[in-house]
Design an enzyme around this catalytic site. Structure first.
Site, PDB file in Angstrom:
ATOM      1  N   LYS A  45      48.258  70.356  22.324  1.00 36.43           N
ATOM      2  CA  LYS A  45      48.997  71.540  23.434  1.00 36.43           C
ATOM      3  C   LYS A  45      49.866  72.080  23.424  1.00 36.43           C
ATOM      4  O   LYS A  45      50.830  73.074  23.731  1.00 36.43           O
ATOM      5  CB  LYS A  45      49.389  70.910  24.748  1.00 36.43           C
ATOM      6  N   HIS A 108      45.547  67.844  14.765  1.00 31.54           N
ATOM      7  CA  HIS A 108      46.315  67.293  15.353  1.00 31.54           C
ATOM      8  C   HIS A 108      47.257  66.296  14.320  1.00 31.54           C
ATOM      9  O   HIS A 108      48.439  65.990  14.994  1.00 31.54           O
ATOM     10  CB  HIS A 108      46.220  66.996  16.773  1.00 31.54           C
ATOM     11  N   SER A 138      52.394  70.255  29.845  1.00 35.00           N
ATOM     12  CA  SER A 138      51.182  70.684  29.387  1.00 35.00           C
ATOM     13  C   SER A 138      49.884  69.639  29.268  1.00 35.00           C
ATOM     14  O   SER A 138      48.221  69.008  29.632  1.00 35.00           O
ATOM     15  CB  SER A 138      50.806  71.565  28.236  1.00 35.00           C
TER      16      SER A 138
END
Ligand code: PPS
Length: 293
Positions: A45, A108, A138
């Protein structure tokens, strides 16, 4: 109708993970990067999709307009560690079969988990970091809208989980600090900030271009700038994740607000104080974020 079961968080070499991102571990660790690969690294995010789309538009000739218009972003920019439990496809397979050159690949993973071949091949990397408060907000809304994340709980319990690093891909603090430290030793890593992108997208694209050795014409740059505007990405089915059944946009859209400072609509005064106190102890003091612009 019952919602599909959500994945469970577990400790994986000291980092909280779910099996969607560890089931294909051997293939991830043995992934063969190519010298011209571009790796986008982020804590979830932080602006992954935004920077992915920027890179794709900068390389439009290599990516081909047909691909851009017909394939969703996560097919064009494979998510390296993803093992889709439902369909069985993996990020490594997608990346291995990408027809483009360069290949743009997203991850990620905390920096210590990045497959060795990316370092051995001296690949260019772009790390995008977002201030912790907005990143938390988020990620919270993302957890609410996708069954591919563990149950987020209510805001107050999510806040505590974030501070404790008990979210998928672990501690935000370890993530941004780890990549920041790596940047000091690895010159092909461009570390950028979501807030800077919001403030002046054109300036940040220029910096990216200098890392990549690109010099787009004024016309090309205008086309990229236009294509990556929040509203245009939100209305573009190939960048807004509307093609995914495991996301419920009625709960929250993927392209949600795209702002700096939305944390002010979520944090209580007490939470803000607790957060700031804890933050000082965890953040690398040489790493500066802006929580408003
Ligand atoms: S993911 O699931 O980790 O890949 O998500 P990621 O793409 O990293 O982050 C999603 C957030 O980035 C915002 N976003 C943008 N903001 C401004 N401009 C553009 N063009 C843009 N594209 C994506 C997106 O809205 C999510 O942030 P929030 O705060 O939830 O709106």
């Amino acid at each position: 109708m019952d919602s599909p079961p959500r994945p469970k968080l577990f400790d994986f070499h000291g980092v909280s993970m779910i099996r969607h991102f560890t089931d294909n571990w051997e293939a991830v660790q043995n992934f063969q990067a190519r010298p011209d690969d571009i790796l986008i690294g982020t804590y979830p995010k932080a602006g992954t999709t935004w920077v992915s789309h920027i890179l794709e538009l900068l390389y439009i000739d290599e990516m081909s307009p047909e691909r851009l218009n017909s394939l969703p972003i996560d097919v064009r920019v494979p998510f390296l560690e993803l093992q889709r439990i439902d369909s069985g496809y993996t990020g490594t397979d997608l990346a291995d079969n990408l027809p483009t050159s360069p290949r743009v690949i997203k991850t990620h993973l905390p920096v210590q988990f990045v497959p060795n071949s990316f370092w051995e091949q001296n690949c260019r990397m772009v790390y995008v970091a977002r201030n912790a408060k907005d990143n938390m907000v988020s990620y919270f809304h993302f957890g609410r809208m996708t069954f591919a994340q563990p149950e987020p709980g209510d805001w107050n319990s999510y806040f505590e989980k974030f501070l404790a690093g008990k979210l998928v891909f672990g501690s935000w603090y370890d993530h941004v600090n780890g990549w920041w430290k790596k940047k000091q030793a690895y010159s092909n890593l461009h570390y950028m900030f979501y807030e800077d992108l919001v403030e002046d997208t054109g300036r940040e694209i220029d910096k990216l271009c200098s890392l990549l050795g690109l010099s787009p014409s004024a016309e090309e740059k205008t086309r990229v700038l236009n294509g990556v505007k929040f509203d245009n990405m939100k209305n573009n089915a190939m960048t807004n994740y509307s093609t995914y059944s495991h996301m419920d946009f009625k709960i929250s859209p993927f392209m949600r607000k795209g702002k700096v400072g939305d944390w002010k609509n979520h944090f209580t005064v007490a939470q803000n104080e607790e957060f700031d106190e804890d933050y000082k102890k965890k953040i690398d003091p040489t790493l500066q974020f802006r929580t408003e612009i």
